[in-house]
Design a protein around this motif. Structure first.
Motif, PDB file in Angstrom:
ATOM      1  N   CYS A 183       0.834  -1.204   0.000  1.00  0.00           N
ATOM      2  CA  CYS A 183       0.000   0.000   0.000  1.00  0.00           C
ATOM      3  C   CYS A 183       0.868   1.254   0.000  1.00  0.00           C
ATOM      4  O   CYS A 183       1.945   1.288   0.615  1.00  0.00           O
ATOM      5  N   PHE A 187      -3.583   8.153   1.093  1.00  0.00           N
ATOM      6  CA  PHE A 187      -4.664   8.040   0.099  1.00  0.00           C
ATOM      7  C   PHE A 187      -4.289   8.806  -1.171  1.00  0.00           C
ATOM      8  O   PHE A 187      -4.496   8.318  -2.292  1.00  0.00           O
ATOM      9  N   VAL A 190      -1.687   7.025  -3.801  1.00  0.00           N
ATOM     10  CA  VAL A 190      -2.007   5.820  -4.585  1.00  0.00           C
ATOM     11  C   VAL A 190      -1.976   6.168  -6.071  1.00  0.00           C
ATOM     12  O   VAL A 190      -2.648   7.122  -6.505  1.00  0.00           O
ATOM     13  N   ARG A 192      -3.386   6.021  -9.065  1.00  0.00           N
ATOM     14  CA  ARG A 192      -4.652   5.643  -9.708  1.00  0.00           C
ATOM     15  C   ARG A 192      -4.443   5.350 -11.200  1.00  0.00           C
ATOM     16  O   ARG A 192      -3.790   6.104 -11.907  1.00  0.00           O
ATOM     17  N   TYR A 202      -6.521  -4.583  -1.416  1.00  0.00           N
ATOM     18  CA  TYR A 202      -6.966  -3.197  -1.165  1.00  0.00           C
ATOM     19  C   TYR A 202      -6.276  -2.605   0.056  1.00  0.00           C
ATOM     20  O   TYR A 202      -5.736  -3.319   0.909  1.00  0.00           O
ATOM     21  N   ARG A 209     -11.215   3.816   0.622  1.00  0.00           N
ATOM     22  CA  ARG A 209     -10.497   2.607   0.222  1.00  0.00           C
ATOM     23  C   ARG A 209     -10.001   2.719  -1.211  1.00  0.00           C
ATOM     24  O   ARG A 209     -10.713   3.233  -2.091  1.00  0.00           O
ATOM     25  N   CYS A 210      -8.763   2.195  -1.431  1.00  0.00           N
ATOM     26  CA  CYS A 210      -8.219   2.053  -2.780  1.00  0.00           C
ATOM     27  C   CYS A 210      -7.965   0.568  -3.024  1.00  0.00           C
ATOM     28  O   CYS A 210      -7.515  -0.159  -2.119  1.00  0.00           O
ATOM     29  N   GLN A 211      -8.226   0.113  -4.230  1.00  0.00           N
ATOM     30  CA  GLN A 211      -8.145  -1.325  -4.506  1.00  0.00           C
ATOM     31  C   GLN A 211      -7.530  -1.577  -5.875  1.00  0.00           C
ATOM     32  O   GLN A 211      -7.715  -0.804  -6.816  1.00  0.00           O
ATOM     33  N   TRP A 231      -5.106   0.409 -10.161  1.00  0.00           N
ATOM     34  CA  TRP A 231      -5.524   1.024  -8.908  1.00  0.00           C
ATOM     35  C   TRP A 231      -6.762   1.915  -9.136  1.00  0.00           C
ATOM     36  O   TRP A 231      -6.802   2.709 -10.073  1.00  0.00           O
ATOM     37  N   TYR A 232      -7.718   1.733  -8.207  1.00  0.00           N
ATOM     38  CA  TYR A 232      -8.943   2.549  -8.229  1.00  0.00           C
ATOM     39  C   TYR A 232      -9.261   2.932  -6.783  1.00  0.00           C
ATOM     40  O   TYR A 232      -9.144   2.107  -5.878  1.00  0.00           O
ATOM     41  N   CYS A 233      -9.668   4.183  -6.565  1.00  0.00           N
ATOM     42  CA  CYS A 233     -10.002   4.661  -5.217  1.00  0.00           C
ATOM     43  C   CYS A 233     -11.442   5.170  -5.140  1.00  0.00           C
ATOM     44  O   CYS A 233     -12.023   5.587  -6.156  1.00  0.00           O
ATOM     45  N   GLU A 235     -13.518   7.702  -4.977  1.00  0.00           N
ATOM     46  CA  GLU A 235     -13.341   9.113  -5.274  1.00  0.00           C
ATOM     47  C   GLU A 235     -14.390   9.526  -6.305  1.00  0.00           C
ATOM     48  O   GLU A 235     -14.123   9.555  -7.508  1.00  0.00           O
TER      49      GLU A 235
END
Length: 289
Positions: A183, A187, A190, A192, A202, A209-211, A231-233, A235
Motif C-alpha cells: 500500500c 490516500f 495511490v 490511480r 486493497y 479505500r483504494c483497490q 488502482w482505483y479509489c 473518489e
C-alpha cells in the motif's frame, strides 16, 4: 226644553245609530294582547310595536266590523287589535310585532396529519437499536461504524414499525481483508490507473479505500484479451460528494448521487444519494461481463 231642542236631540240620536260612544283608552272589554301601545278611535288601528308575539282573546264589547287580524304592529278593521296594541271592539287576533332569529355555526380551521418515508422525519438513533424495537420512519436505513464500505458497518432498517438490524459481514472478503498487497503511504499517494498486482488487494485510509481492481472498460491485454488490474479509489466524480463516504441515514442538503466503488471497482463498494435530507443507498445497474 223647548220643542226645537227636543227635535235636535232626537235627530242626533238617530244619526249616531242609537249607540253611545266614548273616546280615550279602551276599557276592560278590549282585547287581551301583549303589546306596548293602545288603539285609538273606533276603528281599532294600532300604532304600537312589540318585541314578541301574542294572541288576543275576545272581550265583551261588540265590534262594528268583521273580525280582523293584524301583523307587524297594526290591526285592520274595527274588530281586534294585534299583539302590539288593543282595540276598543270585540274579537280576537294574533300577530307578532317583531321577529327574531339566531344563527350558530361551528368549524375548524386547522388540520393535522402525519406521514413517513425514507427521507426527513426522525433522525437515526445515536446508538444501535435492539433488533425488533420500535421505529417511526418506515424504509429508513441507518448505519453505525467507520468502515469505508457499508457492508462492514452495522446497519438497521425500519420495516413495518420495527428495526431490522444487520450486523457487519466481518468474515467476508470486503471486511476480513483481501490478498496481501503493498500500500502507498497515503490516500493521495495511490497511483490511480496504474497497473497493480494482485487483483483484489486493497488498502484502507481515513478518506476511503483504494483497490487493485479489474474494471470493465479498463486496459485490455493484447495477448489473451484479458483485463489488466489497476488502482482505483473511492473518489466520486462529483466534487459535492463528501469524503469519506457518509453513513447511511446521516443528514445531507445537496441532491447529489455519489459512486463509492460500485460494479466491482471496490469490494463491498456502493453508491449513495442525498434524498429527502438524508443519505440513502442508491443501487446502480452494472453492465454484464
Amino acid at each position: 226644553m223647548t220643542r226645537t231642542a227636543w227635535t235636535f236631540a232626537f235627530l242626533s240620536l238617530v244619526a249616531c245609530g242609537g249607540a253611545a260612544f266614548t273616546t280615550g283608552d279602551a276599557g276592560p272589554g278590549a282585547d287581551g294582547g301583549s303589546g306596548s301601545g293602545a288603539a285609538s278611535g273606533a276603528d281599532g288601528g294600532g300604532t304600537g310595536s312589540t318585541s314578541g308575539s301574542g294572541t288576543g282573546s275576545a272581550g265583551g264589547g261588540a265590534s262594528s266590523g268583521g273580525v280582523g287580524s293584524g301583523s307587524s304592529g297594526s290591526s285592520s278593521g274595527a274588530g281586534s287589535g294585534s299583539s302590539s296594541g288593543s282595540s276598543s271592539g270585540g274579537g280576537s287576533g294574533s300577530g307578532s310585532g317583531a321577529t327574531s332569529g339566531a344563527s350558530s355555526g361551528s368549524g375548524s380551521g386547522a388540520t393535522s396529519g402525519s406521514g413517513s418515508g425514507s427521507g426527513g422525519g426522525e433522525p437515526c438513533p445515536p446508538d444501535i437499536p435492539a433488533d425488533g424495537s420500535g421505529c417511526s420512519v418506515d424504509g429508513r436505513t441507518c448505519e453505525w461504524g467507520s468502515s469505508p464500505v457499508v457492508v462492514c458497518d452495522t446497519r438497521a432498517t425500519c420495516t413495518g414499525g420495527a428495526w431490522q438490524v444487520l450486523l457487519p459481514a466481518s468474515q467476508s472478503e470486503a471486511c476480513a481483508g483481501g490478498p496481501a498487497i503493498t500500500c502507498a503511504a497515503s490516500f493521495g499517494g495511490v497511483p490511480r490507473g496504474s497497473a497493480c498486482d494482485p487483483a483484489g488487494g486493497y488498502c484502507d485510509y481515513p478518506r476511503g479505500r483504494c483497490q487493485c481492481s479489474v474494471r470493465l472498460g479498463g486496459p485490455v491485454r493484447i495477448g489473451d484479451g484479458s483485463l489488466d488490474a489497476t488502482w482505483y479509489c473511492q473518489e466520486p466524480a462529483d466534487s459535492r460528494c463528501p469524503m469519506p463516504r457518509p453513513r447511511l441515514g446521516s443528514a445531507c442538503s445537496d441532491a447529489v448521487e455519489c459512486d463509492y466503488g460500485t460494479c466491482g471497482a471496490i469490494t463491498g463498494g456502493n453508491a449513495e444519494a442525498c434524498k429527502g435530507g438524508v443519505w440513502v443507498d442508491d443501487p446502480v445497474a452494472c453492465p454484464a461481463l
